[in-house]
Design an enzyme around this catalytic site. Sequence first.
Site, PDB file in Angstrom:
ATOM      1  N   HIS A  88       0.826  -1.210   0.000  1.00  0.00           N
ATOM      2  CA  HIS A  88       0.000   0.000   0.000  1.00  0.00           C
ATOM      3  C   HIS A  88       0.862   1.263   0.000  1.00  0.00           C
ATOM      4  CE1 HIS A  88      -3.182  -2.606   2.291  1.00  0.00           C
ATOM      5  NE2 HIS A  88      -3.131  -2.895   1.007  1.00  0.00           N
ATOM      6  N   PRO A  89       1.826   1.384  -0.924  1.00  0.00           N
ATOM      7  CA  PRO A  89       2.648   2.605  -0.924  1.00  0.00           C
ATOM      8  C   PRO A  89       1.826   3.817  -1.329  1.00  0.00           C
ATOM      9  CG  PRO A  89       3.063   1.318  -2.907  1.00  0.00           C
ATOM     10  CD  PRO A  89       2.179   0.472  -2.033  1.00  0.00           C
TER      11      PRO A  89
END
Length: 553
Positions: free
Chosen positions: A469-470
Amino acid sequence: MAEADFIIVGAGSAGCAAAFRLAEAGASVIVVEFGGTDAGPLIQMPGALSFPMNMSRYDWGFASEPEPHLNNRRLACPRGKVIGGSSSINGMVYVRGHARDYDHWADTGADGWAYADVLPYFKRMEHWHDGGHGGDPAWRGTDGPLHVSRGPRDNPLHAAFVEAGQQAGYPVTSDYNGQQQEGFGPMEQTVWKGQRWSAANAYLKPALKRDNCTLMRGLVSRVLITEGRATGIELQRGGRTEQITARREVILAASSINSPKLLMLSGIGPAAHLAEHGIDLVADRPGVGGNLQDHLELYLQFASKQPVTLYKYWNLAGKAWVGAQWLFTRKGLGASNQFESTGFIRSAPGVDYPDIMYHFLPIAVRYDGQAAAEGHGFQAHVGPMRSKSRGRVSLRSADPAESPRIRFNYMSHPDDWTEFRTAIRLTREVFAQPAMEPFVKHEIQPGADMQSDAQLDEAIREHAESAYHPCGTCRMGRADDRDAVVDPEGRVIGVDGLRVIDSSIFPRITNGNLNGPSILVGEKMSDHILGRTPLPRANDEPWINPNWRTAQR
């Protein structure tokens, strides 16, 4: 030379949504995507989710630099290299995020992005199906492009997990995407009629049926900027370099990794860093590439007393059966991502909304497809939702074909260690409840002997993995904020005719998986791009535990 009103770089979650809305409004749109088609069962079958994110055909193959606080491990950072972007290779879990996430955005400079502002857009984008498991219909959308459904939850482990959460003292919620996120209950997925419902299926393919929306393949090497205004892009394809003109705007939706990379290659970023690579400065924006955030998680795995897990299908014959059933009927185990129950809890008194999330899975297996040696088992993915650690994306060179440097600085803030240990201990407490007693044989990972702070810290250093989930690398804020990259309408500060509209603009990471919030960005930003009045604000008040100041549950 091709041209259009708008050029969208990246056919991912936000880019597909924006392409649909802009084309729907009558504007001409060119969507540029480096990756190829999403055709084939490995992407479209929900149960095959572990395959596409491990295939170079569909994934950019990014990895972090050695992470100093995680035994110098290089962690995978999959990003979709295919139409639909990461929505075509992700786990299909659908989470809006908590209302307070967006209120925090607004409080820190993202004016117009409070929960009251974004809830109408969540409703606009959704076509929600409760699957007979209840929910909050008044909080949900029913005619949007994005189908959101629930799995059958027919494995007994799902009910046992939710009941164990209740026995541990936590509430039950019938709809964590509705009024009440906090609690245990059914999980939602972007699956429709047994098929992955990616942003490509929901938005891009319908948009491409219009005469005014075109998809082009190629590698965008830079944004063309003349006298402070973006005028188009430079595109490499078929061994040639081409220039594509945008009559109105260039819109970057290339991911939290590639959007800052493209800005820097185009002369927008930290001046000293660009000078190191011989790139002429267009706008000195120190925040480009900074503020990198992610969710880190540990898989707490347990061996099962009963052979009720999915391990019975974790062999060649079993997989063939599941695959064949899906191919011919779009039903069976292949029609779900198997993440069908979840929990959102608070880690301590004084925490006003959940900061720990569970992905429960009725098999003990890694994202790379490696099953635990123990055989029948199950697991909960768990980790803190709001880490204070921050990293950076930077250029490795001025070559557009070279991957950037990605350093998350995972666990670099001391609070992360306290919060992660707490998450592990609270999870063990849930699995120790009577509802799980018929199923829990023993703990596989980290192992029941790992109890002290030092032992848990070592388990985190050795086994924690990215939840993929960058976000945050082109942070949204007010124009006078030196570290902001875009204003609340996605406009790059200091350059006209250029916007960024993907998860890179998040000021702070939201609770849970990021596909839903990323699509939200494409939906809401399309109204800003078109100069439309935003949808009317909602008056719905989310549920906050009335005892949050004094009680953890």
